[in-house]
Design an enzyme around this catalytic site. Sequence first.
Site, PDB file in Angstrom:
ATOM      1  N   TRP A  36      30.681 106.737  58.611  1.00 34.04           N
ATOM      2  CA  TRP A  36      29.227 106.777  58.872  1.00 34.04           C
ATOM      3  C   TRP A  36      28.679 105.397  59.202  1.00 34.04           C
ATOM      4  CZ3 TRP A  36      24.589 109.557  58.703  1.00 34.04           C
ATOM      5  CH2 TRP A  36      23.436 108.827  58.384  1.00 34.04           C
ATOM      6  N   ASN A  38      24.755 103.368  59.829  1.00 36.25           N
ATOM      7  CA  ASN A  38      23.304 103.363  60.091  1.00 36.25           C
ATOM      8  C   ASN A  38      22.868 101.995  60.596  1.00 36.25           C
ATOM      9  OD1 ASN A  38      23.584 103.576  56.947  1.00 36.25           O
ATOM     10  ND2 ASN A  38      21.516 102.816  57.091  1.00 36.25           N
ATOM     11  N   ASP A  39      21.927 101.332  59.990  1.00 37.21           N
ATOM     12  CA  ASP A  39      21.257 100.180  60.625  1.00 37.21           C
ATOM     13  C   ASP A  39      22.192  99.110  61.206  1.00 37.21           C
ATOM     14  OD1 ASP A  39      19.508 101.492  58.986  1.00 37.21           O
ATOM     15  OD2 ASP A  39      18.969  99.758  57.797  1.00 37.21           O
ATOM     16  N   GLN A  55      25.436  98.984  58.735  1.00 42.16           N
ATOM     17  CA  GLN A  55      25.497  99.743  57.501  1.00 42.16           C
ATOM     18  C   GLN A  55      26.572 100.805  57.673  1.00 42.16           C
ATOM     19  OE1 GLN A  55      22.894  99.563  54.475  1.00 42.16           O
ATOM     20  NE2 GLN A  55      23.790  97.683  55.264  1.00 42.16           N
TER      21      GLN A  55
END
Length: 548
Positions: A36, A38-39, A55
């Site tokens: 995964w 993110n940011d 992230q």
Amino acid sequence: MISKELQHVREFEKSESAFIAKEDRPVFHLSPRIGWLNDPNGFSFYNGEYHLFYQYHPYSSYWGPMHWGHAVSKDLINWEYLPAAMAPDTDYDGAGCFSGTAITLPDGRQLLMYTGCGDSSRDPLGKGRWLQTQCVAVSEEQDDGSIEYVKSAGNPVICEEDLPEDCDAYEFRDPYIWRTTDGSYRALVAAGRTGEIGEDGNYLHEKGTQLILFRSDDCFKWEYDKVMFEDHRKIGVMWECPNFFDLDGKQILIASPMDMQAEADEANGSIRFPQGSNVCCIAGEYNEETETFSPDGTYDPVDIGLDFYAPQVMKAPDGRHIMIGWMQDPKNGRFADAKEDLSRPGLQDALPLYNPDGYAHGPEGSHIFGQMTIPRELKYRDGKLYQWPVREFCEYRKDRLDYDGVLLKDEERSFDGISGRSIELEVEIAPHEVGAAFYREFTIDFAKDDDHFIRLSYKPARSLITIDRSHSGQCSEITARRSYRAAYADGSLSLRILIDKWSAEVFVNGGEQVMSLTYYTPADAEGITFSADGTVAMDITAYHINRG
Ligand code: FRU
């Protein structure tokens, strides 16, 4: 030297990512090495290369204890993975190494400043939530020439005692660091205000959000400076991931407020901001001496599509300001895959937007989830933020095709050579002659097969541009469509559309507005059609994008 957690994750990502075929990744958007993403974090130019950290939860394709993934690039398009830079492996960041930024120190080392989410041993108020503190890690060259980021023995460098009254030490994150003209450093950190406590014992954030400024002479010892910016719940709560920089004579604040209320656009009845998480741009003046930011008084959305959050802006050596964002709406995010994960202390509180029915599904069986936008050059002109794909992207264009002066009259058409899931389209449209009655609607469908399509449409009478993924095949309740007012009123429209395997970015009218979205129609849904209700004159230029 390297913690067992970091060593473990590096072995894991190396062996597991070997099973991910190139075809299972986006063609020209950065995805996580495994698991995964993110940011974007620590977006920077260091030692002759662009660095992008992110992230990262390598162990599943859902959000989980955050690591920092790491990739480098010479041209911002072709990224090479490096071993994970940080793992949650101390008491002060054991629940996660959250977002932050990078700076080069005068001695040539690179410093990462990030948020540590403390493990359960660091919970002064006994809230069962993660105490958030600011920490640093510094690059250290190894004998083999590689670089390790070593967490400072002085961590955390900013903690709860440094906060002004009313600040919520459990909602305190995402430091943005810069050096001032006198050589000292500043870090701008997002903080919730404690406000009232609700009946359920959770904070209500009644008093809104703050961006707090800290100062330092060396990046290792920090002191509280002032509250630089405050918002009393006008624009959501908790302005995550702030960026603060000067651009074309203006000071720009770009941040990602959570929990906004929807805001209507009175001019054509569309929505300026949907409810939930958004990214906001505020321009103003900055007085460095008094450290005062005076906003011009307006705030605008940065991307009006369905998936864009937590962008980070860096200044390239040639002076360009370049922004990259997480191409996902957090409220459609995938925050836990297992019940036991959800029962982890703090997870429920930390993720108020978790919606078990509304998360985005990735491609069947994929072991990666999440991608970045294309890096975008920023300009500020006539009171507006303009975004444009970095010029390096043009190097990957192949097989130019032109269809000029096409008249589309109450019909749907496709064009030889214009199809695929890695293609760029430049489309100029206008009513077919000056003074002619407006057409009613212009539509481009892409990522299309008999059962699926993504639709971009424009209704000139209301200057309404709409992106719609209702027919992408996803059945859970994610946000499927969004309409926005495009500035042109004469029926003309200029579009530059980057279509990748699982996403598209639409640059409207020279980058005045941008719509980003992800979708997961079958990978062989490659059709692209153009249609008009009424008569439209259209020029198309297309390029296939090939990363070799
Ligand atoms: C934004 C964010 C940040 C935080 C990080 C955690 O998407 O919530 O505020 O640092 O993600 O992964």
